[in-house]
Design a protein around this motif. Sequence first.
Motif, PDB file in Angstrom:
ATOM      1  N   PRO A 123       0.890  -1.083  -0.167  1.00 33.09           N
ATOM      2  CA  PRO A 123       0.231   0.056   0.504  1.00 33.09           C
ATOM      3  C   PRO A 123       1.082   1.233  -0.315  1.00 33.09           C
ATOM      4  O   PRO A 123       1.907   1.391   0.938  1.00 33.09           O
ATOM      5  N   ARG A 124       0.319   2.231  -0.680  1.00 34.62           N
ATOM      6  CA  ARG A 124       1.004   3.306  -0.989  1.00 34.62           C
ATOM      7  C   ARG A 124      -0.039   4.773  -0.821  1.00 34.62           C
ATOM      8  O   ARG A 124      -1.614   4.651  -0.486  1.00 34.62           O
ATOM      9  N   GLU A 125       0.670   5.506  -0.240  1.00 35.47           N
ATOM     10  CA  GLU A 125      -0.317   6.865   0.106  1.00 35.47           C
ATOM     11  C   GLU A 125      -0.531   7.633  -0.824  1.00 35.47           C
ATOM     12  O   GLU A 125      -1.767   7.888  -0.956  1.00 35.47           O
ATOM     13  N   GLY A 126      -0.431   7.431  -2.653  1.00 37.81           N
ATOM     14  CA  GLY A 126      -0.541   7.572  -3.002  1.00 37.81           C
ATOM     15  C   GLY A 126      -2.069   6.695  -4.124  1.00 37.81           C
ATOM     16  O   GLY A 126      -3.012   7.481  -5.188  1.00 37.81           O
ATOM     17  N   GLY A 127      -2.237   5.782  -3.318  1.00 39.83           N
ATOM     18  CA  GLY A 127      -3.463   4.459  -3.856  1.00 39.83           C
ATOM     19  C   GLY A 127      -3.239   4.441  -4.430  1.00 39.83           C
ATOM     20  O   GLY A 127      -2.401   3.953  -4.697  1.00 39.83           O
ATOM     21  N   TYR A 128      -4.115   3.340  -5.111  1.00 48.28           N
ATOM     22  CA  TYR A 128      -4.144   2.691  -6.301  1.00 48.28           C
ATOM     23  C   TYR A 128      -3.155   2.982  -7.782  1.00 48.28           C
ATOM     24  O   TYR A 128      -1.877   2.250  -8.335  1.00 48.28           O
ATOM     25  N   PRO A 129      -3.416   4.438  -8.310  1.00 44.15           N
ATOM     26  CA  PRO A 129      -2.698   5.035  -9.516  1.00 44.15           C
ATOM     27  C   PRO A 129      -0.952   4.789  -8.690  1.00 44.15           C
ATOM     28  O   PRO A 129       0.183   4.322  -9.866  1.00 44.15           O
ATOM     29  N   GLU A 130      -0.467   5.416  -8.090  1.00 43.12           N
ATOM     30  CA  GLU A 130       0.649   4.961  -6.999  1.00 43.12           C
ATOM     31  C   GLU A 130       1.320   3.638  -7.180  1.00 43.12           C
ATOM     32  O   GLU A 130       2.453   2.736  -7.938  1.00 43.12           O
ATOM     33  N   GLN A 131       0.253   2.247  -6.994  1.00 44.71           N
ATOM     34  CA  GLN A 131       0.634   1.687  -6.640  1.00 44.71           C
ATOM     35  C   GLN A 131       0.879   0.731  -8.581  1.00 44.71           C
ATOM     36  O   GLN A 131       1.956   0.032  -8.832  1.00 44.71           O
TER      37      GLN A 131
END
Length: 577
Positions: A112-120
Motif C-alpha cells: 500500500p502507498r499514500e497515493g493509493g492505486y495510481p501510485e501502486q
Amino acid sequence: MVALSGVQRFIEESRTTSDLRAGSRIIAELTAQAVSVCEASKAELVFPTSAREEVGMPNRVVALAPAGQGTALARKASERVRECWQDWLRRFLGRDEDTPGMPAVTWVVVPPREGGYPEQWREAQRRLVARKQVRDFAALEVRSAGLCQLSPRWPATRPPRQNLRPFERDTLSAANWVKRERGRHHSGIASTYGIASAPFRAAVLEQMGCPRVSTVVDDLREAVKEAGVGIPGRPLPGMAKPRGEAAQWLWRDGGQWVYPDSWSAESLARQLGKPTSGAEFTDFRDVVALGRMAAANLQKVMEEKFQVAPPASYLAVLAQDLDDMGSHLSRKTKKENLSRKRHAEISDQLRRVAEKQTSLLRDPAQLGVEVYAGGDDLLAFLPAATALAGARACKKAVTEVSADLPDASSALLFFHRRYPLRLALAASRAALAAAKSVPGKHALAVGYLRRSGTQETYVRKWVPDPSNPEMLVCDYLSDFTRSGMQTARLSPGLLRDLERDAPALFGLSPDTFAAELQRLIYRHTSAPTDHQRKEFALRAADRLRILGLSDGASPTKSEQTLIAAARVGVFLRQECR
C-alpha cells in the motif's frame, strides 16, 4: 502483477499454423492457471477479470491482494503455472524434461502507498520492467543431442512417439514437442494451403450438385487415398460443414490437393519416405499423375462452367496492435482518475474487442482464423481475396466497442502458401513496426513476400485523404484486387515506367499529374473492351494518386510512396482472388 515473458518468441517459433496456434493456447492456458489462483484467494482481479475468458486472455495478470499477502499469492500463482507445464510435459512426452526458460514467470508486489492505486500501478510497472532485466540461469547438463530446429537456444530431445511419419520427424526441444503434440490433439487450425484455397473450395462446395464437379472431387479424393498422401486437415470456422463424404473431405482435408503443383511424385515420395526410383516409384508416380490431372480438371470445370478463378497461391497474415496502450492504462482522463474501476473497464473493453474480432474473422465472408486475439494484440490468417476487408473490419471493431480505446496500427502481409512460416511472421513483425513508426501512428502497412523472396511494403495512415475520412487505405487498395473490375489485367510494366518517370510526374500540376498517371495505367491495362480498359484506368489512377501522395513529405519520399503503392497494387491484381 504476474507476467509470462518471451511469449511472442515462443509462439512464433513454429513450423506450421498448428504449432503457432498451439503456442498461443499454451500461453493463454498457463496465464489462466495464475488467474485461477487469484480467483481462489481473497484477491480482486483487475486484468483479466476471469480465468474463464475463452478469447482475449492476456499474458499478464494484475490483482489486488489483502495487504501482506501479495508475495505469497504471487509465488503460489507462479508455482501453479510451472506445475501445469510439468503436467503437460509428462502428458505429451511421457517423461519429465528440463525446459530452462519455459515458462518464464516474473512477478512483482507493491505494498500500500499514500497515493493509493495510481501510485501502486506506476510502481508495479516500473518494478516489472526492472525485474525483467534480471536473468537467472538454471544449470542444465545434457549429452550432445544437437539443437532444436525451431528454438536453437534449447537442446533437442527424442520424439514423444515412434510412429512419426518422415515429414514429422523434426529435431525439436521438449518445449516445442509439447507445442507440436498440443496442436495435433487439441488446437490445430487450417494449414497455409487450406487458408489460401478456402474461397475456391467454398465455391466448389456450392456447386457439388453439379455432376461434373462432384465427379472430379471424387477423383481427387480417390487419388489422395490411393497414393497414401492424405494428411488430416482442419476446417475453417467460416466454412459450414457440407453433406456427403466427398464434400466433407474437401471441406476438411482438401486444402493442399486442389493445387496441381502439390502433386509432385519426387517431393511426395521424399516426404513419405518412399523410394524415389525403381518399380515402386513408377507405380506411385502414375497414381500421383492422376491426382495432378484431377486437380487441374477441377480448376478447369470451375473456371469454364462457373467463372471461378483457380485457387490463390497466397494468403495473408494480419497483425494488429493498439497504439501506446501502456500510456493509456497509466493516464487519467477528463472524466475520472486512474483507478482499479477504470482498469477493469478497459479489461472488459479489450475482451469485447477480442470477441468481436474473432467473430468477424470466422464469418463466411472472411474465411479467416485467429491465432490469438488479446484485444490490444491480434494475429490472424486470411485468404488473399478477403484480407483487405478483414483488416478493415478488425480495425473498425476497436472503435465500435469503445471510442475511448487507442487507435490501432496494423500490418497485412501476403505470402506464398509454401513460404517458410517463421520468415513470413518475422516480415509481418517488421511491417507492423514500420506502421507504428509513422508519426502519430494509426497506420497500416500492406506488403507482400513472393516465394522468390521479392518483397515490398507500403505504409500509410489509415485515412490517406483527410477530406474523405470514411475511406480507409484498404478501400483504395481493394480496387486493385480481382473483385474490383475482374476483367481488366494490369501489367507489371507499369512499375518500370513509374520508376523511370516518377521524378518528372511530381513536377507536374495536380491535374496534369492525374492525367499522366491515368495514361500510364491505361497503357499497361488489358480488358475485353476499350470501355472497360478506360474505366479501370480512370479508377485505378484516382486510387493510386491518393495512395501515392504523402502528406508533407519531400518529393523523393512521395516518389517512393507512389512506387511502393503501385507495386502492391500490381501484386494484388495478380494474386488476390
